[in-house]
Design an enzyme around this catalytic site. Sequence first.
Site, mmCIF file in Angstrom:
data_model
loop_
_atom_site.group_PDB
_atom_site.id
_atom_site.type_symbol
_atom_site.label_atom_id
_atom_site.label_comp_id
_atom_site.label_asym_id
_atom_site.label_seq_id
_atom_site.Cartn_x
_atom_site.Cartn_y
_atom_site.Cartn_z
ATOM 1 C CB THR A 28 -70.762 35.981 30.014
ATOM 2 O OG1 THR A 28 -70.745 37.456 31.108
ATOM 3 C CG2 THR A 28 -69.963 34.882 30.956
ATOM 4 C CE LYS A 70 -68.800 37.332 33.951
ATOM 5 N NZ LYS A 70 -68.623 38.106 34.863
ATOM 6 C CE LYS A 98 -73.731 32.821 30.697
ATOM 7 N NZ LYS A 98 -74.202 34.132 29.928
HETATM 8 P P1 NAD Z 1 -81.413 39.518 32.048
HETATM 9 O O1 NAD Z 1 -81.532 38.022 32.221
HETATM 10 O O2 NAD Z 1 -81.689 39.918 33.289
HETATM 11 O O3 NAD Z 1 -81.448 40.066 31.103
HETATM 12 C C1 NAD Z 1 -81.231 39.953 29.870
HETATM 13 C C2 NAD Z 1 -82.008 40.333 28.324
HETATM 14 O O4 NAD Z 1 -81.904 39.880 27.475
HETATM 15 C C3 NAD Z 1 -82.964 40.060 28.927
HETATM 16 O O5 NAD Z 1 -84.007 41.514 29.255
HETATM 17 C C4 NAD Z 1 -84.059 39.683 27.610
HETATM 18 O O6 NAD Z 1 -85.428 39.564 27.579
HETATM 19 C C5 NAD Z 1 -83.156 40.381 27.111
HETATM 20 N N1 NAD Z 1 -82.889 39.459 25.506
HETATM 21 C C6 NAD Z 1 -83.262 38.387 25.314
HETATM 22 N N2 NAD Z 1 -82.963 37.801 23.717
HETATM 23 C C7 NAD Z 1 -82.367 39.233 23.331
HETATM 24 C C8 NAD Z 1 -82.137 39.202 21.712
HETATM 25 N N3 NAD Z 1 -82.943 39.014 20.595
HETATM 26 N N4 NAD Z 1 -82.483 41.568 21.607
HETATM 27 C C9 NAD Z 1 -82.159 42.108 22.977
HETATM 28 N N5 NAD Z 1 -82.570 41.791 23.671
HETATM 29 C C10 NAD Z 1 -82.781 40.045 23.873
HETATM 30 O O7 NAD Z 1 -79.533 38.946 32.350
HETATM 31 P P2 NAD Z 1 -78.476 39.619 33.443
HETATM 32 O O8 NAD Z 1 -78.306 39.398 34.491
HETATM 33 O O9 NAD Z 1 -78.352 41.506 32.982
HETATM 34 O O10 NAD Z 1 -76.591 39.551 31.643
HETATM 35 C C11 NAD Z 1 -76.696 39.477 31.101
HETATM 36 C C12 NAD Z 1 -75.183 39.007 30.736
HETATM 37 O O11 NAD Z 1 -74.489 39.574 31.159
HETATM 38 C C13 NAD Z 1 -76.119 37.461 30.599
HETATM 39 O O12 NAD Z 1 -74.575 37.530 29.570
HETATM 40 C C14 NAD Z 1 -74.650 37.254 32.808
HETATM 41 O O13 NAD Z 1 -74.116 36.434 32.295
HETATM 42 C C15 NAD Z 1 -73.350 38.370 31.722
HETATM 43 N N6 NAD Z 1 -73.366 39.039 33.518
HETATM 44 C C16 NAD Z 1 -74.358 39.259 34.573
HETATM 45 C C17 NAD Z 1 -74.176 39.803 35.729
HETATM 46 C C18 NAD Z 1 -74.636 40.028 36.475
HETATM 47 O O14 NAD Z 1 -74.712 39.932 37.824
HETATM 48 N N7 NAD Z 1 -76.380 40.097 36.239
HETATM 49 C C19 NAD Z 1 -72.903 40.119 35.752
HETATM 50 C C20 NAD Z 1 -71.907 39.710 34.977
HETATM 51 C C21 NAD Z 1 -72.114 39.522 34.080
#
Ligand code: NAD
Length: 296
Positions: A97, A172, A247
Amino acid sequence: MSLRIAFLGLGHMGRPMALNLLKAGHQVTGYDPVDAVRAAVAKEGIDAKPSIAAAVDEAQVVISMLPTGAHAREAYLGADGVCVNAPAGGLLIDCSTIDVDSARAIEREVTGRGFAMVDAPVSGGTGGATAGTLTFMVGGADDAFARADPVLQAMGKTIVHTGGPGTGQAAKICNNMVLGISMIAVSEAFALADKLGLERQALFDVASKSSGQCWSLTTYCPVPGPVPTSPANRDYAAGFTAAMMLKDLRLSQSAAQAAGAATPLGAAAAALYTLFVNEGQKDTDFSGIFKMIAGE
Ligand code: NAD
């Protein structure tokens, strides 16, 4: 058809999504900068690589699930990123997102270099990611969508083509503005019920079958009890963190300002989540805002 897929970002969402691609018979390489994350997914069958370059080296499809637009710009356009290391002609799917401007800028740059790309953020949380029932909102050209659709089917149940580049992100942030506002509304209702001597379960039984019904109540109920799978039952372990909700609310606020849209409840929700995060709750599930509203 089995594809070579590179998955970037193996956190709360990325890991279960990548595992579903594996289950669907694809060959999955992965990259995450956190050593412990790479070690964990390697045990589950994902070929974890030490860099983006190594992960995307032979990929036909690259999928990313990263925290923010800055991370996505760096991962796709950076000196060691996808653009300079993935085989030309590949399909790129960013499921993070992020802000609409970053999504459109990345798409413009990579399509100029011969890739196809869609922005495909998701709804459904970690439960949907694990069950393979996510909703994908997909922005991009028709031919890019046609290529992405069968790949996304392995991770989701509902795949909606929202229009051109960036419209997935627009959908989104509009959706999550509703989510943030509705979580606060449901929390206020439970806090009021407590003060009025109305049992939480009784409020749930009524509102879940009445016009107060919504996802924040029936799937992600912010008080323990009525929905046993909701984070409230595990002391608000995320799930979807308050920091991520903030965010998204900030993304919708800056988009609303730029577009001249009036979103007063979205602004209030952003302010309340700022207070909650500033109380040291950034890693708490976003439904934990109930504790602040109820004064618990
Ligand atoms: P998270 O922090 O658990 O995971 C993100 C991962 O990306 C981390 O493990 C981090 O180390 C990794 N990362 C950072 N920089 C990187 C790079 N250059 N290359 C590869 N990996 C890298 O976050 P999440 O909860 O999994 O959310 C991820 C995305 O999904 C966000 O944009 C969030 O808004 C969206 N989202 C999350 C949810 C939810 O319920 N958690 C639901 C819908 C959307």
